[in-house]
Scaffold this motif. Structure first.
Motif, short mmCIF file in Angstrom:
data_model
loop_
_atom_site.label_atom_id
_atom_site.label_comp_id
_atom_site.label_asym_id
_atom_site.label_seq_id
_atom_site.Cartn_x
_atom_site.Cartn_y
_atom_site.Cartn_z
N LEU A 10 0.89 -1.27 0.13
CA LEU A 10 0.02 -0.07 -0.06
C LEU A 10 0.93 1.25 0.12
CD1 LEU A 10 -3.12 1.26 0.21
CD2 LEU A 10 -2.66 0.93 2.78
N VAL A 11 1.98 1.24 0.80
CA VAL A 11 2.82 2.30 0.81
C VAL A 11 3.52 2.52 -0.57
CG1 VAL A 11 5.01 3.22 1.89
CG2 VAL A 11 3.20 2.47 3.40
N GLU A 12 4.02 1.40 -1.05
CA GLU A 12 4.76 1.40 -2.44
C GLU A 12 3.83 2.16 -3.31
OE1 GLU A 12 7.51 -1.48 -5.00
OE2 GLU A 12 5.98 -2.30 -3.72
N GLN A 13 2.40 1.84 -3.45
CA GLN A 13 1.51 2.26 -4.50
C GLN A 13 1.33 3.59 -4.21
OE1 GLN A 13 -2.18 0.11 -4.34
NE2 GLN A 13 -2.92 1.08 -6.15
N LYS A 14 1.31 4.21 -3.03
CA LYS A 14 0.47 5.47 -2.74
C LYS A 14 1.32 6.43 -2.49
CE LYS A 14 -3.73 3.73 -3.39
NZ LYS A 14 -4.46 4.33 -4.72
N VAL A 15 2.34 6.21 -1.65
CA VAL A 15 3.28 7.25 -1.40
C VAL A 15 4.23 7.35 -2.27
CG1 VAL A 15 5.09 7.58 0.54
CG2 VAL A 15 2.97 6.51 0.92
N VAL A 16 4.66 8.83 -2.47
CA VAL A 16 5.47 9.01 -3.45
C VAL A 16 6.92 9.44 -2.79
CG1 VAL A 16 5.27 11.60 -3.04
CG2 VAL A 16 6.49 10.73 -5.21
N ARG A 17 7.04 9.80 -1.50
CA ARG A 17 8.38 10.04 -0.67
C ARG A 17 7.90 10.23 0.90
NH1 ARG A 17 7.18 14.77 -2.80
NH2 ARG A 17 8.66 14.31 -4.75
N TRP A 18 9.02 9.82 1.56
CA TRP A 18 8.89 9.97 3.08
C TRP A 18 10.03 10.66 3.35
CZ3 TRP A 18 11.60 5.75 6.48
CH2 TRP A 18 11.60 6.13 7.83
N ASP A 34 12.59 4.38 19.86
CA ASP A 34 12.20 2.93 19.28
C ASP A 34 12.81 2.41 18.22
OD1 ASP A 34 10.64 0.82 18.73
OD2 ASP A 34 8.66 2.04 18.26
N VAL A 35 14.02 1.79 18.93
CA VAL A 35 15.14 1.46 17.89
C VAL A 35 14.61 0.36 16.81
CG1 VAL A 35 17.30 0.10 17.67
CG2 VAL A 35 16.81 1.96 19.65
N THR A 36 13.65 -0.44 17.49
CA THR A 36 13.10 -1.41 16.29
C THR A 36 12.38 -0.87 15.28
OG1 THR A 36 12.76 -3.08 18.41
CG2 THR A 36 11.74 -3.32 16.13
N ALA A 37 11.49 0.07 15.68
CA ALA A 37 10.71 0.61 14.63
C ALA A 37 11.97 1.51 13.67
CB ALA A 37 9.81 1.67 14.95
N ALA A 38 12.91 2.15 14.01
CA ALA A 38 13.94 2.96 13.26
C ALA A 38 14.42 1.81 12.35
CB ALA A 38 14.86 3.62 14.18
N ILE A 39 14.87 0.76 12.92
CA ILE A 39 15.63 -0.20 11.96
C ILE A 39 14.64 -0.91 10.89
CG2 ILE A 39 16.78 -2.55 11.76
CD1 ILE A 39 17.66 -1.87 14.79
N ASN A 40 13.74 -1.22 11.42
CA ASN A 40 12.61 -1.82 10.27
C ASN A 40 12.11 -0.73 9.05
OD1 ASN A 40 12.80 -4.38 11.31
ND2 ASN A 40 11.11 -4.11 12.67
N SER A 41 11.67 0.46 9.69
CA SER A 41 11.25 1.38 8.76
C SER A 41 12.14 1.64 7.69
CB SER A 41 10.79 2.59 9.84
OG SER A 41 9.62 2.11 10.49
N VAL A 42 13.38 2.25 8.13
CA VAL A 42 14.33 2.76 7.39
C VAL A 42 14.92 1.73 6.60
CG1 VAL A 42 16.76 3.55 7.01
CG2 VAL A 42 15.25 4.58 9.13
N ALA A 43 15.17 0.39 6.89
CA ALA A 43 15.38 -0.60 5.83
C ALA A 43 14.56 -1.13 5.07
CB ALA A 43 16.08 -1.86 6.68
N ASP A 44 13.05 -1.23 5.54
CA ASP A 44 11.98 -1.58 4.56
C ASP A 44 11.34 -0.53 3.79
OD1 ASP A 44 13.08 -4.02 5.69
OD2 ASP A 44 11.48 -4.35 7.05
N TRP A 45 11.42 0.61 4.07
CA TRP A 45 10.56 1.63 3.62
C TRP A 45 10.88 1.75 1.91
CZ3 TRP A 45 6.72 4.20 5.82
CH2 TRP A 45 6.05 4.91 4.97
N PRO A 46 9.60 1.36 0.97
CA PRO A 46 9.73 1.21 -0.27
C PRO A 46 9.76 2.03 -1.32
CG PRO A 46 7.68 0.72 0.35
CD PRO A 46 8.18 1.24 1.57
N THR A 47 9.72 3.18 -0.83
CA THR A 47 9.68 4.85 -1.64
C THR A 47 11.21 5.16 -1.23
OG1 THR A 47 8.62 6.43 -0.09
CG2 THR A 47 7.30 4.51 -1.29
N PRO A 48 11.57 6.28 -2.21
CA PRO A 48 12.44 7.33 -1.66
C PRO A 48 12.08 7.97 -0.31
CG PRO A 48 11.96 7.46 -4.04
CD PRO A 48 11.06 6.75 -3.53
N ALA A 49 13.32 8.10 0.32
CA ALA A 49 13.24 8.60 1.82
C ALA A 49 14.37 9.85 2.06
CB ALA A 49 13.34 7.72 2.76
#
Length: 434
Positions: free
Chosen positions: A275-283, A307-322
């Protein structure tokens, strides 16, 4: 999607693998918000508030989030490391001792880069470049620090100018503070009382606030019930055109991790990452220190560390440019004092600053990220491209790679120039068009 960090672990696994802070102790903020940074530019030394004690005559009486951890009402989730084979987690330090690319700011290498900074390959197309209004979902840890209130005020001023459409506001901090009502008070003041607000579900970092409850009780707002941030994200995103939404996070990444791992529901048949990959242009995120968090007094920036867990997972797995706005930028750009002289008492953002630090100028971490999310580089920044790598305790370091899906902001003008733009937006009355 890459393997995700699990929440929770055995005592043995925690001993061997737990992601913990590289620093310890309870350091104080040695440099007040009134420090003179008007001529700070790229290449100037980053103020190390742990090593350089510069008393001021009007110190900020409230602790800043980057130097004094808040007292938790709800403990942050425990993080466990990724498998060794997953290179997304690479420690930048193991002992808390500054090594590697840390510098004293005494030299430059390329185009004003601080010594030790990798060559900055500018790639401005990671940020908005056209005149179309930017569709933004704001995600904020609203309670701990007043720059979140300032950022929301800036976002509304940009909306009044026709530059942004605010789709929703998500709250990433837990605890008892009524951040949702305080946010609605600011939204109401700016004439947008119907902006939907989502709140974090489950375990989340939390702490006391010196201004949230006062704003919630003292200014008009009508929040009764709020949705979970994950559910609201999914509803909002599913109703937007493809590749059209900018997610602006100025707090913990707890909600973003939950969004990425969310399951199909009535709003969308897609799992969260799709859903993020489809709808989000950037983070665009306020988080980290660049090019390496060993330059930070605590070795890790607050939003990643809490929240280290969230930081690791969000940055590594985010599917759009950030794109990341680092601690080093906001630390030298001081704004907000003009609210006390140039805006009326009924402005809840003005009151937030008064309650937080007596109305003094304050560091502008979240305001900078907000400005960049809407106006792009705006003649104020470069975007250095590569890959952001999150490591131990929320530390981060920058890697050059061929994909260049990540970027971090670098100042190209004196800090005072950025402050002037932000202060100008903060004092715009509701409905004004700068």
């Amino acid at each position: 999607m890459k393997a995700r960090v699990r929440r929770g672990a055995s005592a043995f696994a925690l001993t061997a693998l737990v992601v913990t802070s590289c620093t310890s102790g309870d350091p104080s903020d040695a440099v007040g918000d009134t420090a003179d940074t008007s001529n700070a530019v790229v290449g100037d030394p980053v103020v190390d508030r742990e090593a350089e004690v510069t008393p001021t005559t009007t110190p900020d009486p409230s602790p800043t989030r980057e130097t004094e951890p808040s007292t938790d009402a709800t403990p942050p989730p425990v993080a466990t490391a990724r498998p060794v084979s997953d290179t997304a987690v690479t420690d930048t330090a193991t002992t808390g001792t500054a090594t590697g690319t840390a510098t004293t700011g005494t030299g430059t290498t390329d185009a004003g880069s601080p010594a030790g900074d990798p060559v900055c390959s500018a790639q401005t197309d990671l940020l908005p470049e056209n005149d179309e209004p930017v569709r933004v979902i704001l995600d904020t840890d609203f309670a701990p620090d007043v720059d979140d209130a300032g950022a929301l005020g800036v976002l509304h001023a940009l909306a009044d100018a026709g530059e942004v459409e605010i789709l929703a506001v998500m709250v990433s901090d837990g605890g008892d503070a009524r951040s949702d009502r305080a946010i609605d008070a600011i939204n109401t003041f700016y004439g947008r009382p119907d902006i939907p607000i989502g709140v974090v579900a489950g375990a989340a970092p939390a702490g006391a606030s010196v201004y949230v409850d006062e704003l919630a009780a003292g200014f008009p707002n009508d929040v009764q019930e709020t949705s979970s941030a994950t559910d609201l994200y999914r509803r909002i995103l599913s109703g937007q055109p493809d590749a059209s939404v900018t997610i602006l996070s100025i707090g913990y990444l707890t909600n973003l991790e939950a969004l990425l791992s969310s399951s199909p529901d009535a709003a969308s048949a897609s799992p969260g990452d799709r859903l993020v990959e489809q709808k989000v242009v950037r983070w665009v995120a306020m988080g980290g220190t660049y090019p390496d968090s060993i330059a930070h007094p605590l070795g890790a920036e607050f939003n990643f560390e809490r929240d280290v867990t969230a930081a690791i997972n969000s940055v590594a797995d985010w599917p759009t440019p950030a794109v990341f706005a680092g601690w080093e930028l906001g630390d030298v750009v001081l704004t907000g004092a003009v609210l006390q002289t140039d805006t009326p008492p009924e402005n809840p953002v003005r009151e937030a600053y008064r309650l937080f630090n007596g109305g003094q100028a304050h560091r502008s971490w979240d305001l900078i990220a907000t400005l960049a999310a809407v106006r792009g580089t705006a003649g104020l920044f470069d975007v250095c491209t590569g890959r952001n790598v999150i490591g131990r305790g929320g530390s981060n370091r920058w890697e050059n790679d061929g994909e260049n899906r990540h970027g971090y902001l670098r100042l190209t003008v004196p800090a005072a120039d950025v402050a002037a733009v932000l202060d100008g937006l903060l004092v715009e009355p509701p409905g004004a068009s700068p």
